[in-house]
Scaffold this motif. Structure first.
Motif, PDB file in Angstrom:
ATOM      1  N   ALA A  81      34.321 -14.799   0.567  1.00 43.24           N
ATOM      2  CA  ALA A  81      32.883 -14.658   0.764  1.00 43.24           C
ATOM      3  C   ALA A  81      32.179 -14.358  -0.552  1.00 43.24           C
ATOM      4  O   ALA A  81      31.076 -14.871  -0.822  1.00 43.24           O
ATOM      5  CB  ALA A  81      32.603 -13.544   1.776  1.00 43.24           C
ATOM      6  N   ALA A  82      32.794 -13.556  -1.404  1.00 42.93           N
ATOM      7  CA  ALA A  82      32.192 -13.220  -2.697  1.00 42.93           C
ATOM      8  C   ALA A  82      32.030 -14.471  -3.555  1.00 42.93           C
ATOM      9  O   ALA A  82      30.984 -14.690  -4.182  1.00 42.93           O
ATOM     10  CB  ALA A  82      33.047 -12.182  -3.421  1.00 42.93           C
ATOM     11  N   ILE A  83      33.053 -15.322  -3.592  1.00 41.33           N
ATOM     12  CA  ILE A  83      32.970 -16.550  -4.391  1.00 41.33           C
ATOM     13  C   ILE A  83      31.921 -17.491  -3.805  1.00 41.33           C
ATOM     14  O   ILE A  83      31.134 -18.114  -4.535  1.00 41.33           O
ATOM     15  CB  ILE A  83      34.345 -17.229  -4.440  1.00 41.33           C
ATOM     16  CG1 ILE A  83      35.334 -16.333  -5.191  1.00 41.33           C
ATOM     17  CG2 ILE A  83      34.250 -18.591  -5.113  1.00 41.33           C
ATOM     18  CD1 ILE A  83      36.756 -16.860  -5.205  1.00 41.33           C
ATOM     19  N   THR A  84      31.866 -17.592  -2.489  1.00 44.14           N
ATOM     20  CA  THR A  84      30.878 -18.466  -1.843  1.00 44.14           C
ATOM     21  C   THR A  84      29.464 -18.012  -2.146  1.00 44.14           C
ATOM     22  O   THR A  84      28.590 -18.823  -2.505  1.00 44.14           O
ATOM     23  CB  THR A  84      31.103 -18.481  -0.322  1.00 44.14           C
ATOM     24  OG1 THR A  84      32.437 -18.916  -0.044  1.00 44.14           O
ATOM     25  CG2 THR A  84      30.118 -19.413   0.364  1.00 44.14           C
ATOM     26  N   PHE A  85      29.209 -16.720  -2.014  1.00 45.79           N
ATOM     27  CA  PHE A  85      27.872 -16.197  -2.297  1.00 45.79           C
ATOM     28  C   PHE A  85      27.510 -16.381  -3.762  1.00 45.79           C
ATOM     29  O   PHE A  85      26.341 -16.628  -4.103  1.00 45.79           O
ATOM     30  CB  PHE A  85      27.800 -14.714  -1.917  1.00 45.79           C
ATOM     31  CG  PHE A  85      27.902 -14.455  -0.447  1.00 45.79           C
ATOM     32  CD1 PHE A  85      27.584 -15.445   0.467  1.00 45.79           C
ATOM     33  CD2 PHE A  85      28.341 -13.222   0.024  1.00 45.79           C
ATOM     34  CE1 PHE A  85      27.686 -15.214   1.831  1.00 45.79           C
ATOM     35  CE2 PHE A  85      28.443 -12.985   1.385  1.00 45.79           C
ATOM     36  CZ  PHE A  85      28.123 -13.985   2.293  1.00 45.79           C
ATOM     37  N   THR A  86      28.482 -16.250  -4.660  1.00 49.05           N
ATOM     38  CA  THR A  86      28.218 -16.431  -6.083  1.00 49.05           C
ATOM     39  C   THR A  86      27.802 -17.867  -6.380  1.00 49.05           C
ATOM     40  O   THR A  86      26.866 -18.112  -7.149  1.00 49.05           O
ATOM     41  CB  THR A  86      29.465 -16.068  -6.902  1.00 49.05           C
ATOM     42  OG1 THR A  86      29.780 -14.689  -6.689  1.00 49.05           O
ATOM     43  CG2 THR A  86      29.222 -16.302  -8.382  1.00 49.05           C
ATOM     44  N   VAL A  87      28.493 -18.828  -5.773  1.00 54.00           N
ATOM     45  CA  VAL A  87      28.132 -20.234  -5.964  1.00 54.00           C
ATOM     46  C   VAL A  87      26.725 -20.504  -5.454  1.00 54.00           C
ATOM     47  O   VAL A  87      25.920 -21.189  -6.103  1.00 54.00           O
ATOM     48  CB  VAL A  87      29.150 -21.147  -5.252  1.00 54.00           C
ATOM     49  CG1 VAL A  87      28.690 -22.594  -5.282  1.00 54.00           C
ATOM     50  CG2 VAL A  87      30.525 -21.019  -5.908  1.00 54.00           C
ATOM     51  N   MET A  88      26.368 -19.953  -4.292  1.00 58.41           N
ATOM     52  CA  MET A  88      25.033 -20.134  -3.738  1.00 58.41           C
ATOM     53  C   MET A  88      23.969 -19.537  -4.650  1.00 58.41           C
ATOM     54  O   MET A  88      22.919 -20.157  -4.893  1.00 58.41           O
ATOM     55  CB  MET A  88      24.960 -19.501  -2.342  1.00 58.41           C
ATOM     56  CG  MET A  88      25.851 -20.168  -1.313  1.00 58.41           C
ATOM     57  SD  MET A  88      25.938 -19.231   0.247  1.00 58.41           S
ATOM     58  CE  MET A  88      24.202 -19.169   0.698  1.00 58.41           C
ATOM     59  N   ALA A  89      24.237 -18.345  -5.169  1.00 60.98           N
ATOM     60  CA  ALA A  89      23.263 -17.696  -6.051  1.00 60.98           C
ATOM     61  C   ALA A  89      23.094 -18.450  -7.343  1.00 60.98           C
ATOM     62  O   ALA A  89      21.980 -18.596  -7.864  1.00 60.98           O
ATOM     63  CB  ALA A  89      23.699 -16.251  -6.330  1.00 60.98           C
ATOM     64  N   THR A  90      24.193 -18.986  -7.897  1.00 59.93           N
ATOM     65  CA  THR A  90      24.116 -19.741  -9.142  1.00 59.93           C
ATOM     66  C   THR A  90      23.330 -21.027  -8.952  1.00 59.93           C
ATOM     67  O   THR A  90      22.507 -21.403  -9.793  1.00 59.93           O
ATOM     68  CB  THR A  90      25.527 -20.056  -9.645  1.00 59.93           C
ATOM     69  OG1 THR A  90      26.255 -18.827  -9.811  1.00 59.93           O
ATOM     70  CG2 THR A  90      25.473 -20.788 -10.974  1.00 59.93           C
ATOM     71  N   GLN A  91      23.567 -21.727  -7.844  1.00 61.33           N
ATOM     72  CA  GLN A  91      22.824 -22.955  -7.569  1.00 61.33           C
ATOM     73  C   GLN A  91      21.338 -22.674  -7.414  1.00 61.33           C
ATOM     74  O   GLN A  91      20.497 -23.432  -7.908  1.00 61.33           O
ATOM     75  CB  GLN A  91      23.370 -23.619  -6.311  1.00 61.33           C
ATOM     76  CG  GLN A  91      24.757 -24.227  -6.480  1.00 61.33           C
ATOM     77  CD  GLN A  91      25.283 -24.842  -5.203  1.00 61.33           C
ATOM     78  OE1 GLN A  91      24.779 -24.578  -4.111  1.00 61.33           O
ATOM     79  NE2 GLN A  91      26.315 -25.667  -5.329  1.00 61.33           N
ATOM     80  N   ALA A  92      21.001 -21.577  -6.746  1.00 58.71           N
ATOM     81  CA  ALA A  92      19.590 -21.224  -6.578  1.00 58.71           C
ATOM     82  C   ALA A  92      18.945 -20.909  -7.923  1.00 58.71           C
ATOM     83  O   ALA A  92      17.806 -21.301  -8.191  1.00 58.71           O
ATOM     84  CB  ALA A  92      19.455 -20.027  -5.633  1.00 58.71           C
ATOM     85  N   ALA A  93      19.686 -20.215  -8.803  1.00 56.56           N
ATOM     86  CA  ALA A  93      19.142 -19.886 -10.123  1.00 56.56           C
ATOM     87  C   ALA A  93      18.938 -21.133 -10.959  1.00 56.56           C
ATOM     88  O   ALA A  93      17.946 -21.265 -11.681  1.00 56.56           O
ATOM     89  CB  ALA A  93      20.075 -18.912 -10.838  1.00 56.56           C
ATOM     90  N   VAL A  94      19.871 -22.088 -10.868  1.00 55.09           N
ATOM     91  CA  VAL A  94      19.744 -23.332 -11.631  1.00 55.09           C
ATOM     92  C   VAL A  94      18.527 -24.123 -11.167  1.00 55.09           C
ATOM     93  O   VAL A  94      17.775 -24.681 -11.970  1.00 55.09           O
ATOM     94  CB  VAL A  94      21.025 -24.176 -11.489  1.00 55.09           C
ATOM     95  CG1 VAL A  94      20.808 -25.574 -12.054  1.00 55.09           C
ATOM     96  CG2 VAL A  94      22.181 -23.500 -12.199  1.00 55.09           C
ATOM     97  N   GLU A  95      18.286 -24.167  -9.862  1.00 54.50           N
ATOM     98  CA  GLU A  95      17.133 -24.886  -9.343  1.00 54.50           C
ATOM     99  C   GLU A  95      15.826 -24.263  -9.808  1.00 54.50           C
ATOM    100  O   GLU A  95      14.840 -24.949 -10.072  1.00 54.50           O
ATOM    101  CB  GLU A  95      17.182 -24.911  -7.814  1.00 54.50           C
ATOM    102  CG  GLU A  95      18.317 -25.769  -7.260  1.00 54.50           C
ATOM    103  CD  GLU A  95      18.387 -25.718  -5.756  1.00 54.50           C
ATOM    104  OE1 GLU A  95      17.563 -24.991  -5.147  1.00 54.50           O
ATOM    105  OE2 GLU A  95      19.253 -26.392  -5.176  1.00 54.50           O
TER     106      GLU A  95
END
Length: 250
Positions: A81-95
């Motif tokens: 779950a930690a890795i999944t949430f990190t990927v989601m947060a990174t994608q949101a920051a990139v956008e």
């Protein structure tokens, strides 16, 4: 008179508790998973915690072969779950950080943009307006002759643009914040800006403060190919803002 000595029955020794196999690995996986989930939305820090969570997954899988299987499963789930949430947060920051292009309004130069005006690629003689009221006009390019000491050397042909910034916001605008001249292309290749203090291709852009309701006009020259082709100029008023890409013949 003697009495028989009563027999003493020794208590059997108590066996020490059997240590939990891989219990420390299971607890480590749980701790790494919790830290990873909590820090998954903290940009930059979440990258380190995601790496730690990856280690936690390995430790949790190993701990599944021990006596703390339920604890190991919880640790693995938390780390995933930690890795999944990190990927989601990174994608949101990139956008958010990746400024989009031509999301404002394009109208004829001098006109006031309408609320329903569609976004499109502006060209020479058009005005691009950002949502905050700042706008830029780019006039059609004119041919210019570079001087003897112009840079770059051996220019096949040079064109000069007149650019006008109109401050329709309620605050002063610093032109130094705008990305001007560095992102220019001619026929799909980078167009170099011409620096010419003695010839007719001088660029007059300089840092200036444009007050609300005022305009600032300057000129920028570029080295282009010998034959006419497609020119592209991109403007970005501030970091992380929408980009205005002007496209036309030059």
């Amino acid at each position: 008179m003697t009495f028989p000595t009563p027999s003493v029955h020794a208590q059997p020794p108590v066996a020490p508790p059997k240590p939990a196999k891989f219990g420390a690995l299971a607890w480590t996986a749980v701790i790494l998973g919790i830290v990873g989930v909590v820090c998954s939305w903290v940009i930059f820090l979440n990258i380190l915690t995601a790496i730690a969570a990856s280690v936690g997954i390995v430790l949790g899988v190993i701990a599944l072969f021990g006596t703390r299987r339920i604890l190991a499963i919880i640790g693995v789930v938390l780390c995933v779950a930690a890795i999944t949430f990190t990927v989601m947060a990174t994608q949101a920051a990139v956008e958010i950080l990746d400024g989009s292009t031509n999301q404002g309004q394009v109208v004829d130069a001098g006109q006031t943009p309408k609320q329903e005006a569609p976004a499109q690629n502006p060209t020479w003689g058009k005005r691009y307006s950002w949502a905050n009221g700042l706008s830029v006009d780019v006039a059609a390019p004119t041919a210019c002759t570079p001087g003897q000491y112009s840079v770059p050397q051996n220019i096949a042909r040079a064109v000069r643009f007149e650019i006008t910034i109109t401050n329709g916001t309620s605050a002063a605008f610093e032109t130094a914040l705008m990305s001007i001249g560095t992102d220019a292309q001619f026929n799909g290749q980078k167009a170099e800006m011409v620096f010419d203090s003695s010839g007719g291709c001088d660029s007059t852009f300089d840092s200036a403060t444009v007050l609300p309701g005022k305009t600032y006009t300057f000129h920028v020259a570029y080295s282009v190919g010998a034959q006419p082709g497609e020119m592209q100029l991109v403007f970005e008023p501030t970091f992380n803002s929408d980009k205005a890409a002007f496209v036309g013949q030059a």
